[in-house]
Each structure stands twice: as C-alpha cells, then as structure tokens.
Design an enzyme around this catalytic site. Sequence first.
Site, PDB file in Angstrom:
ATOM      1  N   GLU A  26       4.363  -7.194   3.327  1.00 20.19           N
ATOM      2  CA  GLU A  26       4.623  -7.929   4.566  1.00 20.19           C
ATOM      3  C   GLU A  26       4.144  -7.154   5.791  1.00 20.19           C
ATOM      4  O   GLU A  26       3.810  -7.740   6.819  1.00 20.19           O
ATOM      5  CB  GLU A  26       6.121  -8.240   4.689  1.00 20.19           C
ATOM      6  CG  GLU A  26       6.640  -9.255   3.680  1.00 20.19           C
ATOM      7  CD  GLU A  26       7.029  -8.635   2.330  1.00 20.19           C
ATOM      8  OE1 GLU A  26       6.634  -7.476   2.053  1.00 20.19           O
ATOM      9  OE2 GLU A  26       7.726  -9.305   1.566  1.00 20.19           O
ATOM     10  N   CYS A  61      11.634  -6.486   5.396  1.00 22.85           N
ATOM     11  CA  CYS A  61      10.524  -7.433   5.579  1.00 22.85           C
ATOM     12  C   CYS A  61      11.008  -8.784   6.082  1.00 22.85           C
ATOM     13  O   CYS A  61      10.276  -9.477   6.786  1.00 22.85           O
ATOM     14  CB  CYS A  61       9.744  -7.554   4.278  1.00 22.85           C
ATOM     15  SG  CYS A  61       8.847  -6.023   3.949  1.00 22.85           S
ATOM     16  N   VAL A 112       0.869  -1.176   0.000  1.00 22.92           N
ATOM     17  CA  VAL A 112       0.000   0.000   0.000  1.00 22.92           C
ATOM     18  C   VAL A 112       0.907   1.227   0.000  1.00 22.92           C
ATOM     19  O   VAL A 112       1.540   1.535   1.024  1.00 22.92           O
ATOM     20  CB  VAL A 112      -0.933   0.007   1.231  1.00 22.92           C
ATOM     21  CG1 VAL A 112      -1.814   1.254   1.220  1.00 22.92           C
ATOM     22  CG2 VAL A 112      -1.810  -1.247   1.252  1.00 22.92           C
ATOM     23  N   GLU A 113       1.005   1.878  -1.166  1.00 19.07           N
ATOM     24  CA  GLU A 113       1.928   3.009  -1.298  1.00 19.07           C
ATOM     25  C   GLU A 113       1.264   4.322  -0.882  1.00 19.07           C
ATOM     26  O   GLU A 113       0.085   4.335  -0.490  1.00 19.07           O
ATOM     27  CB  GLU A 113       2.459   3.042  -2.734  1.00 19.07           C
ATOM     28  CG  GLU A 113       3.254   1.775  -3.035  1.00 19.07           C
ATOM     29  CD  GLU A 113       3.890   1.761  -4.416  1.00 19.07           C
ATOM     30  OE1 GLU A 113       3.564   2.626  -5.259  1.00 19.07           O
ATOM     31  OE2 GLU A 113       4.729   0.858  -4.638  1.00 19.07           O
ATOM     32  N   CYS A 168      12.075  -8.026   0.796  1.00 18.53           N
ATOM     33  CA  CYS A 168      13.178  -7.081   1.006  1.00 18.53           C
ATOM     34  C   CYS A 168      13.771  -7.301   2.405  1.00 18.53           C
ATOM     35  O   CYS A 168      13.204  -8.021   3.238  1.00 18.53           O
ATOM     36  CB  CYS A 168      12.703  -5.643   0.819  1.00 18.53           C
ATOM     37  SG  CYS A 168      11.716  -4.998   2.186  1.00 18.53           S
TER      38      CYS A 168
HETATM   39  N1  THU Z   1       7.642  -4.373  -1.798  1.00 19.18           N
HETATM   40  C1  THU Z   1       6.921  -5.197  -0.971  1.00 19.18           C
HETATM   41  O1  THU Z   1       5.720  -4.996  -0.791  1.00 19.18           O
HETATM   42  N2  THU Z   1       7.573  -6.209  -0.345  1.00 19.18           N
HETATM   43  C2  THU Z   1       8.881  -6.516  -0.554  1.00 19.18           C
HETATM   44  O2  THU Z   1       9.406  -7.397   0.132  1.00 19.18           O
HETATM   45  C3  THU Z   1       9.633  -5.819  -1.599  1.00 19.18           C
HETATM   46  C4  THU Z   1       9.059  -4.519  -2.041  1.00 19.18           C
HETATM   47  C5  THU Z   1       6.943  -3.240  -2.434  1.00 19.18           C
HETATM   48  C6  THU Z   1       7.284  -1.895  -1.861  1.00 19.18           C
HETATM   49  C7  THU Z   1       6.923  -0.986  -3.001  1.00 19.18           C
HETATM   50  O3  THU Z   1       5.535  -0.648  -2.885  1.00 19.18           O
HETATM   51  C8  THU Z   1       7.133  -1.816  -4.243  1.00 19.18           C
HETATM   52  O4  THU Z   1       7.253  -3.162  -3.810  1.00 19.18           O
HETATM   53  C9  THU Z   1       8.363  -1.439  -5.047  1.00 19.18           C
HETATM   54  O5  THU Z   1       9.483  -1.454  -4.235  1.00 19.18           O
END
Ligand code: THU
Length: 175
Positions: free
Chosen positions: A61, A95, A49-50, A92
Amino acid sequence: MTPRSDVDWDALRERARDAMSRAYAPYSGYPVGVAALVDDGRTITGCNVENASYGLGLCAECGLVAELHNTRGGRLPHFTCAGGRGEVLVPCGRCRQLLYEFGGPDLLLETPAGILPLSEMLTQAFGPDHIEGAVALSRQENWPHRPQDWQMALQLSNGAVALDDQGRVTGTILV
Ligand code: THU
C-alpha cells in the site's frame, strides 16, 4: 466516483495479482500486491518491498499511495489486496490508515468477508479533518494577543491576519 455496480472487481484483483508477482519479499516469503481505482478512471498498483533491515520493509500500500501522488493524485474509491496464492487479503492496520488519507470512510475494499467500506475496517478513524483543527489552533497561538501589538486585523475567507503599523503580518489564524 465510479458507481459500485460498474466496478469490475475481477479485473482489479487481476491487477493486484500481477503487482504481487513483482513483490520483493525475500525475508517474509509473503508477496503482496494491491490495486485501486482512482476517481479519474485510472488503476494504480503496488507491491511490498522488503529490506535487509527488516523493520524498514514497505507494504504494498505504501507503493500504491506513492504511485497515486506521483501520477497526478486523486481519490481512491475502490481497492483490493492479493496474497501470494492470489487470495484476497485485508490490508494491515497501518495501511488502512494510509488508504484513509486518500479514500476516506467511503472507500470500498474487497475483503474475505465481501465488499466493505473502509469505515467498517477502520472505525473512528483519525484523518485530515483532525489535523485541520489542530493546525488552525496552533496557528492561532501565533496571534499577538495584546491588541497594542497589532495595528489592524484583516478578515480573510480562510481566517484572518494581524498587521503591525508597518503593514507587516504579525499573526495568522487559518480556519
Ligand atoms: N504486507 C503488505 O504489503 N500489506 C499489508 O497490508 C499486509 C502486509 C506485507 C509486509 C511484509 O512485506 C509482508 O506482507 C509480510 O508481513
């Protein structure tokens, strides 16, 4: 914990893809969905959710661990993460740390390199055990070091308390 052989990774991945379809990722254009089994048999999910304030965006996560705690909690034995084309993604670094809190080193992750324990994806992880020691030490600083400042010390199963001559607790050590 569900034995590894019983886990339907295809079904878990489908749940992650389904969550990915609900992602809010207008800024990166990179939707992500995650799914995990809980040790009570449930499956929980999350999507990213940005935010217009870019740095505030939430990874998928984040939603998953919030969902875990908001639905009775539990431990996470199995996890998978899917990208916009349904492909398997690695979580990432931040997470991996979120997952470590609720899955520990034995959490199994589906990765492009196969099923791996979190201990291989996040080596020498910092976790609740480290904090436990630190909390015990910081509490210990409250202990009144001069014996004349405490009348009595009570040994408890999880530490000790110091009492003054009125029976008031003047210090604690938690272990
Ligand atoms: N993103 C995730 O939701 N989880 C991860 O483990 C890697 C990155 C999302 C964050 C952002 O909204 C988009 O991927 C691009 O980085």
